[in-house]
Design an enzyme around this catalytic site. Structure first.
Site, PDB file in Angstrom:
ATOM      1  N   LYS A   1       1.033  -1.005  -0.114  1.00 57.35           N
ATOM      2  CA  LYS A   1       0.122   0.088  -0.019  1.00 57.35           C
ATOM      3  C   LYS A   1       0.898   1.216   0.202  1.00 57.35           C
ATOM      4  O   LYS A   1       2.100   1.001  -0.087  1.00 57.35           O
ATOM      5  CB  LYS A   1      -0.880  -0.355   1.159  1.00 57.35           C
ATOM      6  CG  LYS A   1      -1.943  -1.015   1.131  1.00 57.35           C
ATOM      7  CD  LYS A   1      -3.628  -0.521   1.597  1.00 57.35           C
ATOM      8  CE  LYS A   1      -4.632  -2.114   0.850  1.00 57.35           C
ATOM      9  NZ  LYS A   1      -5.646  -1.502   1.958  1.00 57.35           N
TER      10      LYS A   1
ATOM     11  N   ARG B   1      -3.881  -9.284   4.214  1.00 54.48           N
ATOM     12  CA  ARG B   1      -4.068  -9.712   2.880  1.00 54.48           C
ATOM     13  C   ARG B   1      -3.138  -9.433   2.042  1.00 54.48           C
ATOM     14  O   ARG B   1      -2.387  -8.505   2.199  1.00 54.48           O
ATOM     15  CB  ARG B   1      -5.208  -9.316   2.816  1.00 54.48           C
ATOM     16  CG  ARG B   1      -5.982  -9.342   1.169  1.00 54.48           C
ATOM     17  CD  ARG B   1      -7.230  -8.277   1.006  1.00 54.48           C
ATOM     18  NE  ARG B   1      -7.470  -7.933   0.577  1.00 54.48           N
ATOM     19  CZ  ARG B   1      -7.555  -7.358  -0.913  1.00 54.48           C
ATOM     20  NH1 ARG B   1      -6.949  -6.635  -0.745  1.00 54.48           N
ATOM     21  NH2 ARG B   1      -8.226  -8.029  -2.177  1.00 54.48           N
TER      22      ARG B   1
END
Length: 283
Positions: free
Chosen positions: A219, A253
């Site tokens: 991210k 995840r």
């Protein structure tokens, strides 16, 4: 915390589930359409299972703004991958549409990963009465909707309050407490400082009593912290994954399955939860 998800038992007191990401989208933020073609998506599913993924999360529509994807298109993207993956591992479908959730569960999905945080309460209706788990994610805006410069007085307190409220909605509509998983949504309508604060205080989310999912893979808060582009964030991702596990996350995840599985299994062993694969050194 022992739960049956997708027909498999998970002891979240001593184990961490690794969720692999397989996106059938041409505009996903990390892989940029690498697994959009069905053949590539199916190969990614097989590889993730071979590399030790406990769950595989299949997405047909990204969270970020982009071209409209109809319900029919989303189902066409997602269902063939669900069918292929359901015999290999627990299958999760990343969707914010109740109609897609219903079809996915009927096809064999064991998890519905709702990045909208039950913005449409009918999503809870789609899951209630089934054995599927429901991931409730925090965001300020609906998926596919820009939300620049998000503001919080206390990002952790506000995320925690939002998740509590959405859990109440789910329970009121018939979802069982043991079906609920929480995702505080790092990077989703949050800047890097806010995402770092949320990660640092992840234990306050875990205290809500439901398994917490850490969706930190590659991210932007990792890229901005380390000054690394998208393809070069694995080291930062693994550090964030281990940190989240130590803060209480029990599902992670990720895009890079093999490296994450090894980092998670090593963390479990150092915590005394897992025995070594073999013993030879100095025996």
């Amino acid at each position: 915390m022992r739960l049956v998800i997708g027909g498999r038992e998970f002891d979240f007191d001593r184990r961490v589930a690794v969720m692999a990401i397989v996106n059938r989208t041409p505009d996903s933020f990390h892989d940029r359409g690498r697994t959009f073609a069905l053949a590539h998506a199916l190969e990614a599913v097989r590889t993730a299972a071979e590399q030790g993924a406990d769950w595989i999360d299949i997405g047909g529509v990204p969270f970020a703004p982009g071209p409209e994807v109809t319900v029919a298109e989303e189902l066409e993207r997602v269902l063939p991958v669900v069918e292929a993956a359901r015999e290999l591992t627990v299958v999760s479908v990343d969707t914010y549409r109740p109609e897609v959730a219903r079809e996915a569960i009927a096809c064999g999905a064991g998890v519905i990963n709702d990045t909208s945080g039950l913005r449409d309460p009918a999503m809870a209706d789609a899951v209630a009465g089934t054995d599927a788990a429901l991931v409730i994610t925090h965001s300020l805006a609906a998926p596919r909707t820009p939300h620049p410069s998000p503001r919080y007085d206390d990002v952790v307190a506000e995320v925690r309050s939002f998740l509590q409220q959405r859990v109440s909605v789910a329970l009121d509509r018939g979802v069982r407490p043991d079906q609920v998983v929480l995702d505080p949504g790092p990077d989703l309508n949050k800047n890097t400082v806010q995402s770092l604060e949320l990660t640092r205080r992840l234990d306050e989310i875990c205290e809500l009593g439901h398994p917490t999912l850490a969706a930190v893979s590659n991210k932007d808060f990792i890229g901005e912290t380390l000054d690394r582009p998208q393809p070069d964030r694995l080291a930062g991702t693994l550090a964030a994954v281990v940190f989240c596990v130590l803060r209480g996350a029990r599902i992670v995840r990720v895009h890079d399955v093999r490296a994450t599985v090894e980092a998670v299994r090593m963390t479990e062993a150092m915590l005394g939860w897992r025995s070594p694969a073999y013993l030879r050194h100095n025996l």
